[in-house]
Design an enzyme around this catalytic site. Sequence first.
Site, PDB file in Angstrom:
ATOM      1  N   ASP A 159     -64.731  10.958  52.230  1.00  0.00           N
ATOM      2  CA  ASP A 159     -63.615  10.327  51.508  1.00  0.00           C
ATOM      3  C   ASP A 159     -64.059   9.567  50.255  1.00  0.00           C
ATOM      4  O   ASP A 159     -63.209   9.055  49.515  1.00  0.00           O
ATOM      5  CB  ASP A 159     -62.898   9.313  52.423  1.00  0.00           C
ATOM      6  CG  ASP A 159     -62.252   9.974  53.622  1.00  0.00           C
ATOM      7  OD1 ASP A 159     -61.906  11.164  53.545  1.00  0.00           O
ATOM      8  OD2 ASP A 159     -62.087   9.277  54.651  1.00  0.00           O
ATOM      9  N   LYS A 174     -57.022   4.652  51.172  1.00  0.00           N
ATOM     10  CA  LYS A 174     -56.260   5.910  51.084  1.00  0.00           C
ATOM     11  C   LYS A 174     -55.396   6.063  52.318  1.00  0.00           C
ATOM     12  O   LYS A 174     -55.728   5.543  53.401  1.00  0.00           O
ATOM     13  CB  LYS A 174     -57.182   7.116  50.935  1.00  0.00           C
ATOM     14  CG  LYS A 174     -58.182   7.383  52.074  1.00  0.00           C
ATOM     15  CD  LYS A 174     -57.653   8.145  53.259  1.00  0.00           C
ATOM     16  CE  LYS A 174     -58.694   8.349  54.359  1.00  0.00           C
ATOM     17  NZ  LYS A 174     -58.149   8.784  55.653  1.00  0.00           N
TER      18      LYS A 174
HETATM   19  O1  C5P Z   1     -68.036  12.242  56.004  1.00  0.00           O
HETATM   20  P1  C5P Z   1     -68.017  11.045  56.881  1.00  0.00           P
HETATM   21  O2  C5P Z   1     -69.362  10.377  57.003  1.00  0.00           O
HETATM   22  O3  C5P Z   1     -66.939  10.067  56.522  1.00  0.00           O
HETATM   23  O4  C5P Z   1     -67.648  11.581  58.321  1.00  0.00           O
HETATM   24  C1  C5P Z   1     -67.805  10.795  59.481  1.00  0.00           C
HETATM   25  C2  C5P Z   1     -67.757  11.682  60.712  1.00  0.00           C
HETATM   26  O5  C5P Z   1     -66.445  12.231  60.855  1.00  0.00           O
HETATM   27  C3  C5P Z   1     -68.662  12.884  60.647  1.00  0.00           C
HETATM   28  O6  C5P Z   1     -69.941  12.577  61.142  1.00  0.00           O
HETATM   29  C4  C5P Z   1     -67.959  13.882  61.549  1.00  0.00           C
HETATM   30  O7  C5P Z   1     -68.190  13.589  62.902  1.00  0.00           O
HETATM   31  C5  C5P Z   1     -66.491  13.579  61.285  1.00  0.00           C
HETATM   32  N1  C5P Z   1     -65.891  14.441  60.263  1.00  0.00           N
HETATM   33  C6  C5P Z   1     -65.650  15.779  60.556  1.00  0.00           C
HETATM   34  N2  C5P Z   1     -65.067  16.574  59.603  1.00  0.00           N
HETATM   35  C7  C5P Z   1     -64.706  16.085  58.404  1.00  0.00           C
HETATM   36  C8  C5P Z   1     -64.944  14.730  58.086  1.00  0.00           C
HETATM   37  C9  C5P Z   1     -65.540  13.937  59.047  1.00  0.00           C
HETATM   38  O8  C5P Z   1     -65.976  16.261  61.649  1.00  0.00           O
HETATM   39  N3  C5P Z   1     -64.121  16.883  57.507  1.00  0.00           N
END
Ligand code: C5P
Length: 307
Positions: free
Chosen positions: A145, A11
């Site tokens: 994502d 993406k």
């Molecule tokens: O959701 P995902 O595991 O991909 O997110 C990885 C890290 O990115 C999270 O642990 C957080 O620190 C940060 N994040 C965030 N806000 C979001 C998406 C991700 O703070 N909306």
Amino acid sequence: MSSVTVRAPAKINLALAVGGMRRDGYHPVATIYQAVDLCDEVRATPQASSDITVSVTYDGRSPGETAQVPLGPDNLAVRAAELLRRQAGVTSGISLAIRKAIPVSGGMAGGSADAAAALIACDLVWGLASPRTKLLELAGELGSDVPFCLMGGTAMGTGRGELISPVLARGKYFWVLALAATGLSTPAVYAEFDRLSKHFEPPEPQIAPALMAALRAGDAAALGAALSNDLQDAALALRPELAHTLTVGEECGALGTVISGSGPTTVFLAADEEHALDISLTLTGARACADVVQAVGPVSGARPIGG
Ligand code: C5P
């Protein structure tokens, strides 16, 4: 069923608006995702034992990248298989073979694409026929994502990015992706965003109407002018050399330039295929990045390709 191979797209974020950190540590976002034809593949094969195993091969570019993909239970595709298995009450094992073309830690949802592909592949191998809504729910548990990587196309993401709704988008867009030699950690970029915004409360995240109008009209020039990313300053603070990459892209007449997601991949919108080639050659000639890839979007989300 025997082996199933599923292809899942990378993406880019055409817009990424980020609010102040929530109590759960995540940030509220409003984002427009577009899936592009740079894809990973996950091949799932049933195995006699109850183990879930993973192997990874990397499609060219930097051989060092494979070292960054965990090969144990932390691998997001393995976590996807584990989660689906637990939910469905399955006991069978599976081996996952990932072929990576999406840069690791590149801000392009490479790990999320693998998780989305693994969900679909395992669902088929185990004959579960899970409803789409169930797979989207599990995807949201795995990462912000992952639901978009299942869905593909062009879509709005809200919540922490996992609540997806399609948006009306006409046209085909020609992108040039400038890849960096090493990735950026998403949590580190969000932490830098917090540091940079500690003296003011970021506004509630919203997508500019001009970007939605550009997509509805299929107007590439207007889309280029409306690209935006609230994480860009944080990514630039951690990786100052990306400013040079962006400038080189601007100088060769890209319709728009932006860092994708938490970076470090920078994306350039071209008017057509020839223009994309021009931008690619200029970026390569100026040694403005480690590698350059041309990609087209939107494309569909994770889906089986047979075999
Ligand atoms: O959701 P995902 O595991 O991909 O997110 C990885 C890290 O990115 C999270 O642990 C957080 O620190 C940060 N994040 C965030 N806000 C979001 C998406 C991700 O703070 N909306």
